[in-house]
Design a protein around this motif. Structure first.
Motif, PDB file in Angstrom:
ATOM      1  N   UNK A  14      29.348  28.975 -64.616  1.00 26.01           N
ATOM      2  CA  UNK A  14      29.369  29.034 -66.083  1.00 26.01           C
ATOM      3  C   UNK A  14      30.790  29.035 -66.613  1.00 26.01           C
ATOM      4  N   UNK A  15      31.698  29.730 -65.942  1.00 23.03           N
ATOM      5  CA  UNK A  15      33.094  29.731 -66.378  1.00 23.03           C
ATOM      6  C   UNK A  15      33.727  28.352 -66.254  1.00 23.03           C
ATOM      7  N   UNK A  16      33.377  27.650 -65.188  1.00 20.41           N
ATOM      8  CA  UNK A  16      33.900  26.285 -65.033  1.00 20.41           C
ATOM      9  C   UNK A  16      33.374  25.389 -66.144  1.00 20.41           C
ATOM     10  N   UNK A  17      32.124  25.584 -66.535  1.00 20.25           N
ATOM     11  CA  UNK A  17      31.565  24.800 -67.644  1.00 20.25           C
ATOM     12  C   UNK A  17      32.301  25.114 -68.941  1.00 20.25           C
ATOM     13  N   UNK A  18      32.643  26.380 -69.152  1.00 20.43           N
ATOM     14  CA  UNK A  18      33.424  26.744 -70.337  1.00 20.43           C
ATOM     15  C   UNK A  18      34.787  26.053 -70.311  1.00 20.43           C
ATOM     16  N   UNK A  25      47.848  32.351 -65.144  1.00 24.91           N
ATOM     17  CA  UNK A  25      46.455  32.734 -64.912  1.00 24.91           C
ATOM     18  C   UNK A  25      45.435  31.652 -65.151  1.00 24.91           C
ATOM     19  N   UNK A  26      44.181  32.086 -65.138  1.00 26.75           N
ATOM     20  CA  UNK A  26      43.033  31.199 -65.332  1.00 26.75           C
ATOM     21  C   UNK A  26      42.224  31.719 -66.512  1.00 26.75           C
ATOM     22  N   UNK A  27      42.219  30.954 -67.574  1.00 25.92           N
ATOM     23  CA  UNK A  27      41.507  31.275 -68.808  1.00 25.92           C
ATOM     24  C   UNK A  27      40.024  30.930 -68.611  1.00 25.92           C
ATOM     25  N   UNK A  28      39.131  31.843 -69.043  1.00 25.16           N
ATOM     26  CA  UNK A  28      37.699  31.577 -68.880  1.00 25.16           C
ATOM     27  C   UNK A  28      36.993  31.373 -70.222  1.00 25.16           C
ATOM     28  N   UNK A  29      37.745  31.275 -71.294  1.00 21.70           N
ATOM     29  CA  UNK A  29      37.241  30.851 -72.597  1.00 21.70           C
ATOM     30  C   UNK A  29      35.950  31.545 -73.016  1.00 21.70           C
ATOM     31  N   UNK A  30      36.005  32.881 -73.052  1.00 20.91           N
ATOM     32  CA  UNK A  30      34.916  33.588 -73.716  1.00 20.91           C
ATOM     33  C   UNK A  30      34.793  33.070 -75.143  1.00 20.91           C
ATOM     34  N   UNK A  31      35.926  32.815 -75.770  1.00 18.44           N
ATOM     35  CA  UNK A  31      35.962  32.221 -77.102  1.00 18.44           C
ATOM     36  C   UNK A  31      36.946  31.052 -77.098  1.00 18.44           C
ATOM     37  N   UNK A  32      36.643  30.038 -77.889  1.00 17.34           N
ATOM     38  CA  UNK A  32      37.584  28.937 -78.088  1.00 17.34           C
ATOM     39  C   UNK A  32      38.121  29.062 -79.514  1.00 17.34           C
TER      40      UNK A  32
END
Length: 367
Positions: free
Chosen positions: A248-252, A278-285
């Motif tokens: 799911x994080x990769x999809x984000x 780091x690696x952003x996981x885009x909880x929000x865009x």
């Protein structure tokens, strides 16, 4: 219609397995902190690379339990960013502490580490860096300052499930990491839930006790605690959903890239910046734009849901008038709060939906 978040889209992949676990819970009438919660605690600790995970009933409770574990007392000060959800400050206040705000830096919207030492006093007990929107704060600088002043570091990772800082997972870098599993999070429960993680045995033992009225054995209470336990239904949900988190994080991240491709070149719009560490996981865009209010209204007229995270900074909330701040005290936070807009973001968001959102943003600025 493009929803800001559509939780129904992920149900087909997880519903049957979760319902089987629900049937097991109901059949055995074990509803609080049972085997499904313990299974999730083990799995989440292993996923993060932490030694202990303490399942709790909300992200706010995770912050409260963490602060109780480090011995926060009335009058102690805890440094937090000015741009965060109010729960970060509330947890400090509920225990009688005083939240001390620091402005943010304009690239990542996270706490400006350059300003940290300016607010440290003899009463400072801890720093709570918030990994906002799914991106980690500059933790090396924070840890160096904390060590120099003998302070605890409690990571608010409530928006950063699976985010990374120099190869380490968010929540595992400071003394304690706090997570929310509110339904809309990258890893969300089917209700309220949270967790605190640590690799410190002493802090873990304290938190296991604090969450259960101060003890680990029935009717034996070693310390003052409370009822912060995770419900078994939520442990079951999270133990299933955790296996999907990386996908799911990769999809984000793919969705974020599509937004970048379709919105680049609009001079009135600034896109999220990913820190090199780091690696952003885009909880929000979250974009910054001119005429944000008008843009939000225009997108709404086209059936596109958006939100603002957050429209009123903590220091300007009625609840925190007692801190004595005024307009202008945290200029970056105040400026950002008037310019940011959160666009639809969830793993199942389609390419067509993203194109539609971006087309309407382009049309607005061409008008």
């Amino acid at each position: 219609m493009v929803k800001f978040l559509d939780l129904k889209t992920q149900l087909p992949s997880i519903k049957d397995e979760i319902m089987k676990k629900f049937e097991d819970i109901i059949e055995n009438t074990a509803f609080i902190s049972g085997k499904h919660t313990r299974n999730f605690e083990r799995a989440f600790a292993e996923y993060l690379g932490a030694k202990h995970c303490i399942g709790l009933n909300s992200g706010t409770s995770a912050l409260i339990v963490a602060l109780m574990a480090i011995g926060l007392k009335a009058g102690d000060e805890v440094i937090i960013p000015a741009n965060t959800f109010i729960a970060t400050a509330e947890a400090v206040s509920i225990l009688g502490g005083r939240p001390v705000l620091v402005d943010i830096e304009p690239r990542t919207y996270n706490i400006d580490v350059v300003r940290l030492e300016d607010v440290i006093t003899k009463n400072t007990k801890a720093i709570i860096p918030v990994h906002l929107y799914g991106q980690c704060t500059d933790m090396d600088s924070i840890l160096e300052i904390a060590q120099r002043h003998n302070l605890y570091v409690i990571e608010d990772a409530c928006q950063a499930h699976g985010a990374e800082y120099k190869g380490k997972k968010a929540g595992t870098i400071g003394h304690i990491g706090c997570f929310s599993f509110y339904p809309g999070k990258n890893l969300g429960a089917w209700g309220e839930a949270g967790a605190a993680v640590t690799s410190n045995d002493t802090l873990a033992e304290k938190m296991f006790k604090i969450r259960n009225h101060g003890g680990t054995k029935k009717y034996e209470h070693d310390v003052i605690g409370g009822n912060f336990r995770m419900e078994e239904f939520q442990g079951a949900v999270l133990s299933v959903k955790l296996r999907y988190l990386d996908d799911w994080n990769e999809a984000r991240r793919r969705n974020a890239q599509l937004y970048r491709e379709h919105l680049s070149g609009i001079k009135e719009v600034s896109l999220p910046k990913e820190a090199p560490y780091g690696r952003h996981v885009y909880h929000l865009y979250v974009i910054r734009a001119e005429k944000t209010d008008e843009l939000q209204q225009y997108l709404s007229s086209k059936g596109i849901d958006t939100l603002i995270h957050y429209p009123i900074p903590i220091h300007l909330q009625n609840a925190y008038k007692s801190l004595g701040h005024k307009i202008g005290d945290f200029p970056v936070t105040e400026k950002v709060s008037k310019e940011i807009l959160s666009l639809p973001m969830f793993p199942e968001l389609s390419h067509e939906e993203i194109e539609y959102v971006c087309k309407n943003i382009r049309d607005f600025f061409r008008a």
